[in-house]
Design a protein around this motif. Structure first.
Motif, PDB file in Angstrom:
ATOM      1  N   SER A 150      46.587  36.806  29.799  1.00 24.29           N
ATOM      2  CA  SER A 150      45.223  37.307  29.697  1.00 24.29           C
ATOM      3  C   SER A 150      44.885  37.777  28.295  1.00 24.29           C
ATOM      4  CB  SER A 150      45.010  38.458  30.688  1.00 24.29           C
ATOM      5  OG  SER A 150      45.846  39.550  30.377  1.00 24.29           O
ATOM      6  N   SER A 158      45.321  34.569  38.169  1.00 26.27           N
ATOM      7  CA  SER A 158      45.888  35.263  39.323  1.00 26.27           C
ATOM      8  C   SER A 158      47.219  34.669  39.762  1.00 26.27           C
ATOM      9  CB  SER A 158      44.905  35.226  40.497  1.00 26.27           C
ATOM     10  OG  SER A 158      44.621  33.884  40.866  1.00 26.27           O
ATOM     11  N   ASN A 197      42.423  46.785  29.523  1.00 32.20           N
ATOM     12  CA  ASN A 197      41.102  46.647  30.136  1.00 32.20           C
ATOM     13  C   ASN A 197      40.068  47.619  29.578  1.00 32.20           C
ATOM     14  OD1 ASN A 197      41.435  44.513  32.082  1.00 32.20           O
ATOM     15  ND2 ASN A 197      42.819  45.882  33.180  1.00 32.20           N
ATOM     16  N   SER A 239      34.477  44.532  40.337  1.00 25.33           N
ATOM     17  CA  SER A 239      35.508  43.501  40.411  1.00 25.33           C
ATOM     18  C   SER A 239      36.786  43.972  39.726  1.00 25.33           C
ATOM     19  CB  SER A 239      35.029  42.215  39.727  1.00 25.33           C
ATOM     20  OG  SER A 239      33.949  41.659  40.428  1.00 25.33           O
ATOM     21  N   TYR A 240      37.859  43.849  40.447  1.00 27.35           N
ATOM     22  CA  TYR A 240      39.168  44.139  39.877  1.00 27.35           C
ATOM     23  C   TYR A 240      40.195  43.422  40.741  1.00 27.35           C
ATOM     24  CZ  TYR A 240      42.858  46.621  37.434  1.00 27.35           C
ATOM     25  OH  TYR A 240      43.952  46.916  36.641  1.00 27.35           O
ATOM     26  N   ARG A 241      40.834  42.407  40.180  1.00 23.75           N
ATOM     27  CA  ARG A 241      41.724  41.546  40.955  1.00 23.75           C
ATOM     28  C   ARG A 241      40.991  40.985  42.181  1.00 23.75           C
ATOM     29  NH1 ARG A 241      46.673  41.979  38.743  1.00 23.75           N
ATOM     30  NH2 ARG A 241      47.214  43.901  37.650  1.00 23.75           N
ATOM     31  N   GLY A 242      39.783  40.534  41.926  1.00 19.93           N
ATOM     32  CA  GLY A 242      38.973  39.966  42.987  1.00 19.93           C
ATOM     33  C   GLY A 242      37.717  40.779  43.235  1.00 19.93           C
ATOM     34  N   ARG A 255      35.077  41.936  33.930  1.00 21.21           N
ATOM     35  CA  ARG A 255      36.518  41.665  34.007  1.00 21.21           C
ATOM     36  C   ARG A 255      36.755  40.309  34.656  1.00 21.21           C
ATOM     37  NH1 ARG A 255      37.427  47.223  35.610  1.00 21.21           N
ATOM     38  NH2 ARG A 255      37.928  48.409  33.751  1.00 21.21           N
ATOM     39  N   TYR A 278      40.041  37.674  33.975  1.00 22.93           N
ATOM     40  CA  TYR A 278      41.239  37.470  33.159  1.00 22.93           C
ATOM     41  C   TYR A 278      41.264  38.505  32.040  1.00 22.93           C
ATOM     42  CZ  TYR A 278      45.268  34.484  32.066  1.00 22.93           C
ATOM     43  OH  TYR A 278      46.547  33.985  31.889  1.00 22.93           O
TER      44      TYR A 278
END
Length: 381
Positions: free
Chosen positions: A73, A123, A168, A227-230, A316, A318
């Motif tokens: 990333s 992911s 991040n 959104s964070y990991r989806g 956010r 990647y």
């Protein structure tokens, strides 16, 4: 006369031997080759430079880099910000996806889609294909991986691996340090400096607009569908949410004693009654489902009843897309403190920022993907 002639011949022969011996004693003809080695080292030093990467590793890289790949990333994102996609000779599989909320991929999709795949990403995790990497033969690998993985990749491929550690956050010294490191490696120091200066100026502009707001006059807000990991629904939120912090907006979830992204107990939102609610537009469908499942709850929220619900654009994908994060700061400021941002149109600001970072205004492309700054009514989603 015959004896004199022979003496002269012997004298000339002796002189020739002495001259040859003297020439052989010169450094250039030294049997040890020490001078040749010295000259090679000097030539080599002109062709390489030694840097310390963000993992604390000492790496020797070419003085001039014309070919590069990014792994993990933010690696390719930094290369794109530094206007060096033309140097990229291979990409991770995940980088081939064209998504407007990952702007560097969207802007450079056509160019990136023509390149060989050198591993997975996103992911699926970072799994470099060492054979494919050696086939495209980049001069340098920029990689957001841990130290052991970087050492192993460099040893197996024989290609210098420069480790980065981009996280991040925005307005973050670590981000600036990573950007400047990659700039030094690929010969884009001036561009890196321009980006850091731009971000510092943006941060100062945001702070100056809100610096004198008294605590009693501070607006409160809740960030939903973060959104964070989806994707996430209305309960998906984030403590220390950067767009709120940047413009002095009180984040109601900061009192929960939690950091980062998480799912909140919705009763905590109704108990806090924030002045504003912001929803990431790419998760509106999930928030719509939540509303339809429990409309009474949402109507109990003052921000919903007062029509103070607005969209943000997920930044956010990647890791952090800095240009979208900065634009969100202006959207939050313009909504929460309109008199202090009266000269700002958040959508126009979005175009200005994306053009600086990636060479193109992207508000129209994002809007086509359903991501834009607007006021919304949850009952009408």
């Amino acid at each position: 006369m015959i004896r004199a002639s022979k003496w002269r011949q012997r004298s000339f022969a002796l002189v020739a031997v002495l001259v040859a011996l003297a020439l052989c004693l010169l450094p250039a003809c030294s049997p040890s080759g020490e001078s040749d080695a010295s000259q090679s080292t000097q030539a080599g030093s002109a062709q390489t430079k030694t840097i310390t990467d963000m993992l604390g590793r000492t790496v020797e890289v070419p003085a001039q880099v014309d070919s590069v790949i990014g792994i993990g990333s933010s690696s390719l994102r930094l290369i794109a910000y530094l206007e060096s996609v033309d140097k990229v000779v291979g990409v991770e599989q995940s980088e081939l996806e064209d998504n407007a909320t990952c702007p560097y991929r969207h802007v450079y999709h056509e160019q990136l889609s023509q390149l060989p795949v050198i591993g997975d990403g996103g992911s699926k995790g970072v799994t470099p294909n060492e054979e494919a990497i050696m086939q495209v033969n980049p001069q340098v690998i920029i990689a957001n991986i841990d130290k052991d993985a970087a050492d192993s990749l460099q040893e197996r491929t024989g290609i210098p691996v420069v480790g980065i550690t981009v996280g991040n956050l925005i307005f973050d010294q670590d981000f600036y340090d990573n950007l400047e490191l990659v700039g030094r490696v690929i010969g884009k120091e001036d561009r890196a400096t321009r980006i850091v200066d731009y971000m510092n100026e943006t941060e100062q502009d945001l702070k100056a607009r809100t610096a004198d707001i008294e605590q009693a006059d501070t607006a409160s807000a809740y960030a939903a569908g973060i959104s964070y990991r989806g994707g996430h629904g209305f309960a998906g939120t984030e403590a220390q949410f950067a767009p709120f912090d940047a413009v002095k907006v009180e984040n109601i979830v900061d009192s929960e004693g939690i950091s980062g992204a998480f799912d909140i107990d919705l009763e905590a939102v109704s108990a806090a009654q924030p002045d504003f609610i912001f929803v990431e537009s790419n998760n509106l469908s999930l928030v719509k489902d939540d509303y339809q499942a429990n409309p009474d709850y949402f109507q109990s929220l003052e921000a919903v009843a007062n029509k103070q619900v607005y969209t943000l654009i997920s930044y956010r994908f990647y890791a952090t897309n800095a240009e979208l994060a900065l634009a969100n700061c202006y959207q939050v400021g313009a909504v929460a403190y309109p008199e202090r941002f009266e000269d700002v149109d958040p959508t126009e600001k979005l175009d200005e920022i994306t053009e600086f970072f990636l060479g193109q205004p992207l508000s129209s492309d994002l809007a086509e993907a359903g991501c834009e700054f607007k006021q919304i009514e949850l009952s009408e989603l």
